[in-house]
Design a protein around this motif. Sequence first.
Motif, PDB file in Angstrom:
ATOM      1  N   GLN A  20       0.723  -1.112  -0.065  1.00 33.24           N
ATOM      2  CA  GLN A  20      -0.081  -0.020  -0.128  1.00 33.24           C
ATOM      3  C   GLN A  20       0.590   1.151  -0.091  1.00 33.24           C
ATOM      4  O   GLN A  20       0.499   2.372  -0.323  1.00 33.24           O
ATOM      5  CB  GLN A  20      -0.731  -0.009   1.274  1.00 33.24           C
ATOM      6  CG  GLN A  20      -1.967   0.942   1.227  1.00 33.24           C
ATOM      7  CD  GLN A  20      -2.982   0.983   2.212  1.00 33.24           C
ATOM      8  OE1 GLN A  20      -3.058  -0.035   2.990  1.00 33.24           O
ATOM      9  NE2 GLN A  20      -4.127   1.813   2.235  1.00 33.24           N
ATOM     10  N   ALA A  21       2.210   1.082   0.586  1.00 30.85           N
ATOM     11  CA  ALA A  21       2.898   2.235   0.562  1.00 30.85           C
ATOM     12  C   ALA A  21       3.334   2.890  -0.950  1.00 30.85           C
ATOM     13  O   ALA A  21       3.506   4.041  -1.205  1.00 30.85           O
ATOM     14  CB  ALA A  21       4.398   1.859   1.159  1.00 30.85           C
ATOM     15  N   THR A  23       1.167   3.193  -3.180  1.00 32.35           N
ATOM     16  CA  THR A  23      -0.082   4.068  -3.860  1.00 32.35           C
ATOM     17  C   THR A  23      -0.558   5.291  -2.777  1.00 32.35           C
ATOM     18  O   THR A  23      -1.326   5.702  -2.848  1.00 32.35           O
ATOM     19  CB  THR A  23      -1.005   2.850  -3.797  1.00 32.35           C
ATOM     20  OG1 THR A  23      -1.504   2.426  -3.014  1.00 32.35           O
ATOM     21  CG2 THR A  23      -0.943   2.110  -5.126  1.00 32.35           C
ATOM     22  N   ASP A  24       0.410   5.480  -1.800  1.00 28.91           N
ATOM     23  CA  ASP A  24       0.133   6.360  -0.893  1.00 28.91           C
ATOM     24  C   ASP A  24       0.417   7.857  -1.618  1.00 28.91           C
ATOM     25  O   ASP A  24       1.184   7.791  -2.575  1.00 28.91           O
ATOM     26  CB  ASP A  24       1.393   6.592   0.258  1.00 28.91           C
ATOM     27  CG  ASP A  24       0.960   7.364   1.166  1.00 28.91           C
ATOM     28  OD1 ASP A  24       1.258   8.502   1.262  1.00 28.91           O
ATOM     29  OD2 ASP A  24       0.460   6.947   2.401  1.00 28.91           O
ATOM     30  N   ASN A  63       7.546   7.443   8.647  1.00 27.09           N
ATOM     31  CA  ASN A  63       6.431   7.180   7.976  1.00 27.09           C
ATOM     32  C   ASN A  63       6.190   8.247   6.854  1.00 27.09           C
ATOM     33  O   ASN A  63       6.729   8.946   6.698  1.00 27.09           O
ATOM     34  CB  ASN A  63       5.256   6.872   8.895  1.00 27.09           C
ATOM     35  CG  ASN A  63       4.686   8.283   9.630  1.00 27.09           C
ATOM     36  OD1 ASN A  63       4.946   9.153   9.290  1.00 27.09           O
ATOM     37  ND2 ASN A  63       4.213   8.105  10.573  1.00 27.09           N
ATOM     38  N   ASN A  64       5.072   7.880   6.136  1.00 28.03           N
ATOM     39  CA  ASN A  64       4.553   8.628   5.030  1.00 28.03           C
ATOM     40  C   ASN A  64       4.295  10.281   5.432  1.00 28.03           C
ATOM     41  O   ASN A  64       4.379  11.303   4.889  1.00 28.03           O
ATOM     42  CB  ASN A  64       3.432   8.095   4.345  1.00 28.03           C
ATOM     43  CG  ASN A  64       4.068   7.059   3.518  1.00 28.03           C
ATOM     44  OD1 ASN A  64       5.012   6.796   3.306  1.00 28.03           O
ATOM     45  ND2 ASN A  64       3.017   6.135   3.304  1.00 28.03           N
ATOM     46  N   ASP A  65       4.045  10.446   6.746  1.00 24.99           N
ATOM     47  CA  ASP A  65       3.674  11.755   7.200  1.00 24.99           C
ATOM     48  C   ASP A  65       5.205  12.376   7.223  1.00 24.99           C
ATOM     49  O   ASP A  65       5.357  13.587   7.178  1.00 24.99           O
ATOM     50  CB  ASP A  65       3.173  11.758   8.575  1.00 24.99           C
ATOM     51  CG  ASP A  65       1.719  11.329   8.521  1.00 24.99           C
ATOM     52  OD1 ASP A  65       1.105  11.694   7.688  1.00 24.99           O
ATOM     53  OD2 ASP A  65       1.080  11.098   9.708  1.00 24.99           O
ATOM     54  N   LYS A  68       6.235  13.556   3.660  1.00 25.67           N
ATOM     55  CA  LYS A  68       5.470  14.819   3.151  1.00 25.67           C
ATOM     56  C   LYS A  68       6.187  15.829   3.902  1.00 25.67           C
ATOM     57  O   LYS A  68       6.529  17.006   3.316  1.00 25.67           O
ATOM     58  CB  LYS A  68       3.946  14.585   3.867  1.00 25.67           C
ATOM     59  CG  LYS A  68       3.415  13.809   2.683  1.00 25.67           C
ATOM     60  CD  LYS A  68       1.648  13.784   3.400  1.00 25.67           C
ATOM     61  CE  LYS A  68       1.145  12.807   2.595  1.00 25.67           C
ATOM     62  NZ  LYS A  68      -0.379  12.911   2.858  1.00 25.67           N
TER      63      LYS A  68
END
Length: 82
Positions: A20-21, A23-24, A63-65, A68
Amino acid sequence: MTDLTQWATLVAEELGLDAQAATDPAIKELLDLTREVAHNVTRPAGPITTFLIGLAVGQAGGNNDMVKALVEKINALVPQEQ
């Protein structure tokens, strides 16, 4: 599903990451940053910048935060077209 999504999912799975990472929404932000760096710094700096962000996130256990946040931080360093 696009070829890019399929490729990213395949690579994520091969690296033992959650598929899933791949398609983040952070992926789009990384691609946008890579483009800006490649056009406004030098072409090879684009993928190197993305690699360094990934390395920093991995070393920090982020993480994805965090992706960003780092994209925003590095984007501020990119010279803007005049």
